[in-house]
Motif scaffolding. Structure first.
Motif, PDB file in Angstrom:
ATOM      1  N   SER A  73      10.474  -3.597   6.490  1.00  0.00           N
ATOM      2  CA  SER A  73      10.388  -3.540   7.951  1.00  0.00           C
ATOM      3  C   SER A  73       9.275  -4.486   8.393  1.00  0.00           C
ATOM      4  CB  SER A  73      10.078  -2.106   8.415  1.00  0.00           C
ATOM      5  OG  SER A  73       8.806  -1.718   7.934  1.00  0.00           O
ATOM      6  N   SER A  74       9.123  -4.661   9.688  1.00  0.00           N
ATOM      7  CA  SER A  74       8.113  -5.605  10.178  1.00  0.00           C
ATOM      8  C   SER A  74       6.696  -5.131   9.857  1.00  0.00           C
ATOM      9  CB  SER A  74       8.268  -5.814  11.685  1.00  0.00           C
ATOM     10  OG  SER A  74       8.244  -4.564  12.342  1.00  0.00           O
ATOM     11  N   GLU A  75       6.484  -3.793   9.894  1.00  0.00           N
ATOM     12  CA  GLU A  75       5.132  -3.309   9.589  1.00  0.00           C
ATOM     13  C   GLU A  75       4.909  -3.138   8.081  1.00  0.00           C
ATOM     14  OE1 GLU A  75       7.606   0.392  10.237  1.00  0.00           O
ATOM     15  OE2 GLU A  75       7.370  -1.543  11.238  1.00  0.00           O
ATOM     16  N   ALA A  76       5.985  -3.075   7.318  1.00  0.00           N
ATOM     17  CA  ALA A  76       5.867  -3.003   5.851  1.00  0.00           C
ATOM     18  C   ALA A  76       6.607  -4.211   5.286  1.00  0.00           C
ATOM     19  CB  ALA A  76       6.458  -1.698   5.333  1.00  0.00           C
ATOM     20  N   ASN A  77       6.009  -5.371   5.515  1.00  0.00           N
ATOM     21  CA  ASN A  77       6.697  -6.621   5.167  1.00  0.00           C
ATOM     22  C   ASN A  77       6.484  -6.956   3.689  1.00  0.00           C
ATOM     23  OD1 ASN A  77       8.236  -8.859   5.542  1.00  0.00           O
ATOM     24  ND2 ASN A  77       6.611 -10.103   6.443  1.00  0.00           N
ATOM     25  N   GLU A  78       7.080  -6.117   2.827  1.00  0.00           N
ATOM     26  CA  GLU A  78       6.986  -6.278   1.374  1.00  0.00           C
ATOM     27  C   GLU A  78       8.302  -5.879   0.743  1.00  0.00           C
ATOM     28  OE1 GLU A  78       3.860  -4.230  -0.650  1.00  0.00           O
ATOM     29  OE2 GLU A  78       2.320  -4.783   0.792  1.00  0.00           O
ATOM     30  N   ILE A  79       8.483  -6.359  -0.481  1.00  0.00           N
ATOM     31  CA  ILE A  79       9.605  -5.912  -1.312  1.00  0.00           C
ATOM     32  C   ILE A  79       9.019  -5.558  -2.673  1.00  0.00           C
ATOM     33  CG2 ILE A  79      11.799  -6.560  -2.394  1.00  0.00           C
ATOM     34  CD1 ILE A  79      12.127  -8.683  -0.168  1.00  0.00           C
ATOM     35  N   CYS A  80       9.376  -4.398  -3.192  1.00  0.00           N
ATOM     36  CA  CYS A  80       8.928  -3.988  -4.526  1.00  0.00           C
ATOM     37  C   CYS A  80      10.139  -3.813  -5.430  1.00  0.00           C
ATOM     38  CB  CYS A  80       8.157  -2.673  -4.464  1.00  0.00           C
ATOM     39  SG  CYS A  80       6.453  -2.863  -3.958  1.00  0.00           S
ATOM     40  N   LEU A  81      10.114  -4.521  -6.566  1.00  0.00           N
ATOM     41  CA  LEU A  81      11.230  -4.485  -7.502  1.00  0.00           C
ATOM     42  C   LEU A  81      10.722  -4.160  -8.901  1.00  0.00           C
ATOM     43  CD1 LEU A  81      12.801  -7.915  -6.448  1.00  0.00           C
ATOM     44  CD2 LEU A  81      13.515  -5.663  -5.623  1.00  0.00           C
ATOM     45  N   GLU A  82      11.453  -3.325  -9.609  1.00  0.00           N
ATOM     46  CA  GLU A  82      11.133  -3.116 -11.026  1.00  0.00           C
ATOM     47  C   GLU A  82      11.922  -4.142 -11.829  1.00  0.00           C
ATOM     48  OE1 GLU A  82      10.178   0.653 -13.711  1.00  0.00           O
ATOM     49  OE2 GLU A  82      12.294   0.553 -13.186  1.00  0.00           O
ATOM     50  N   VAL A  83      11.221  -4.910 -12.655  1.00  0.00           N
ATOM     51  CA  VAL A  83      11.879  -5.991 -13.386  1.00  0.00           C
ATOM     52  C   VAL A  83      11.536  -5.895 -14.873  1.00  0.00           C
ATOM     53  CG1 VAL A  83      11.819  -7.565 -11.414  1.00  0.00           C
ATOM     54  CG2 VAL A  83       9.964  -7.633 -13.066  1.00  0.00           C
ATOM     55  N   THR A  84      12.391  -6.522 -15.678  1.00  0.00           N
ATOM     56  CA  THR A  84      12.095  -6.719 -17.102  1.00  0.00           C
ATOM     57  C   THR A  84      11.644  -8.168 -17.248  1.00  0.00           C
ATOM     58  OG1 THR A  84      13.854  -5.167 -17.661  1.00  0.00           O
ATOM     59  CG2 THR A  84      13.055  -6.568 -19.447  1.00  0.00           C
ATOM     60  N   PRO A  85      10.324  -8.406 -17.401  1.00  0.00           N
ATOM     61  CA  PRO A  85       9.840  -9.789 -17.401  1.00  0.00           C
ATOM     62  C   PRO A  85      10.438 -10.654 -18.508  1.00  0.00           C
ATOM     63  CG  PRO A  85       8.046  -8.225 -17.859  1.00  0.00           C
ATOM     64  CD  PRO A  85       9.228  -7.432 -17.465  1.00  0.00           C
ATOM     65  N   GLU A  86      10.814 -10.022 -19.620  1.00  0.00           N
ATOM     66  CA  GLU A  86      11.429 -10.775 -20.721  1.00  0.00           C
ATOM     67  C   GLU A  86      12.736 -11.437 -20.265  1.00  0.00           C
ATOM     68  OE1 GLU A  86      12.578 -12.353 -24.373  1.00  0.00           O
ATOM     69  OE2 GLU A  86      10.596 -11.618 -23.785  1.00  0.00           O
ATOM     70  N   ASN A  87      13.537 -10.714 -19.466  1.00  0.00           N
ATOM     71  CA  ASN A  87      14.806 -11.268 -18.964  1.00  0.00           C
ATOM     72  C   ASN A  87      14.554 -12.433 -18.008  1.00  0.00           C
ATOM     73  OD1 ASN A  87      16.112  -9.337 -20.426  1.00  0.00           O
ATOM     74  ND2 ASN A  87      16.542  -7.989 -18.700  1.00  0.00           N
ATOM     75  N   LEU A  88      13.520 -12.268 -17.171  1.00  0.00           N
ATOM     76  CA  LEU A  88      13.155 -13.322 -16.227  1.00  0.00           C
ATOM     77  C   LEU A  88      12.667 -14.554 -16.973  1.00  0.00           C
ATOM     78  CD1 LEU A  88      13.242 -13.332 -13.165  1.00  0.00           C
ATOM     79  CD2 LEU A  88      10.878 -12.503 -13.134  1.00  0.00           C
ATOM     80  N   SER A  89      11.831 -14.327 -17.972  1.00  0.00           N
ATOM     81  CA  SER A  89      11.281 -15.413 -18.783  1.00  0.00           C
ATOM     82  C   SER A  89      12.397 -16.173 -19.504  1.00  0.00           C
ATOM     83  CB  SER A  89      10.286 -14.837 -19.792  1.00  0.00           C
ATOM     84  OG  SER A  89       9.957 -15.769 -20.784  1.00  0.00           O
TER      85      SER A  89
END
Length: 285
Positions: A73-89
């Motif tokens: 939302s505009s007052e909570a301008n964030e996104i939180c994601l759980e990720v597996t960094p190995e897959n991203l890497s």
């Protein structure tokens, strides 16, 4: 919620990949916090992961040529994601020669970070490789668990010796004991010690220097000015957790330092121009 970013500069792509790879060596899962100015990779110190916690902060402007996000939302301008960094890497490592890499939050069979890379080709036809990295969206009611950890009220802060040297010593000590005592004082001296029934080994470092945290440091998380400079503060830690931190390091920091809360926490900090990585290892009795 929307997020899309584009990296064109190959040096930025390589550096970003090295940071993600470092994180993947430290933890299997972590939280990626996206804000308008920064990206944060967070591991909160829960008993399940042995109490270890991590906070890695990247300024998006130093990596991304384009960066757009709209939070919950505009007052909570964030996104939180759980990720597996190995897959991203792994996905990023396959696109190191790309002309441009786009990263976008998408909804496929599940929420994904989709990495689309435009690869160089000999013909006029564009070749695009796409990787979908599954993520979990973290609800806002849990965000409080992934805020920046406060700087512990440490007893001693000291610059670390070269990390490669430290890694070689810790690797050898690991063959002798499961636990390592790290101790340091305000005279720039640091010792790594192991003691078992059969053997006692100590490595001494001197003239390392102590970071200048300011005269009011004792009120602001820094060491008390009244402390005797020769007094050692120490933390006994699981040697595997320290080894894991040293093995994964690919950030090539310009500064690396360590804060010790006597018999409670070993707080390691790596600083590069555009990246800061903090790693907290709890002391064991």
């Amino acid at each position: 919620m929307k997020f899309r970013g584009k990296i064109v500069d190959i040096a930025c792509l390589n550096h970003f990949t090295r940071v993600i790879t470092t994180i993947s060596k430290l933890t299997k899962m972590c939280v990626l916090r996206l804000t308008p100015d920064n990206l944060y990779f967070v591991l909160s110190g829960k008993v399940a992961n042995g109490g270890v916690s991590m906070w890695c902060e990247l300024s998006q402007a130093n990596f991304f040529d384009e960066y757009q996000m709209e939070g919950v939302s505009s007052e909570a301008n964030e996104i939180c994601l759980e990720v597996t960094p190995e897959n991203l890497s792994r996905a990023l490592k396959t696109v190191q020669s790309a002309k441009a890499v786009k990263i976008k939050l998408t909804k496929k069979h599940c929420p994904c970070l989709t990495i689309a890379a435009e690869l160089p080709t000999m013909s006029s036809i564009n070749r695009v490789v796409t990787h979908d990295v599954p993520v979990d969206v973290i609800p806002r009611r849990l965000w409080h668990e992934f805020k920046e950890p406060s700087m512990p009220d440490f007893d001693v802060s000291i610059y670390l010796p070269p990390l490669k040297t430290l890694k070689n010593i810790v690797d050898r000590m690991k063959n002798l004991s499961n636990f390592l005592v790290v101790e340091a004082n305000l005279n720039g001296e640091m010792n790594l010690k192991i003691e078992t029934d059969l053997v006692s080994v100590t490595t001494h470092f001197k003239d390392l220097g102590n970071p200048p945290w300011g005269d009011d440091a004792s009120q602001d998380g820094g060491p008390s000015q009244s402390r005797d400079p020769d007094d050692m503060a120490q933390a006994r830690v699981d040697i595997r957790k320290l080894q894991q931190f040293l093995m994964g390091q690919q950030v090539n920091p310009s500064k690396s330092m360590c804060n010790i809360v006597h018999q409670r926490i070993l707080h390691l900090i790596l600083l590069h121009e555009d990246v800061s990585l903090q790693y907290f290892i709890p002391a064991v009795a």
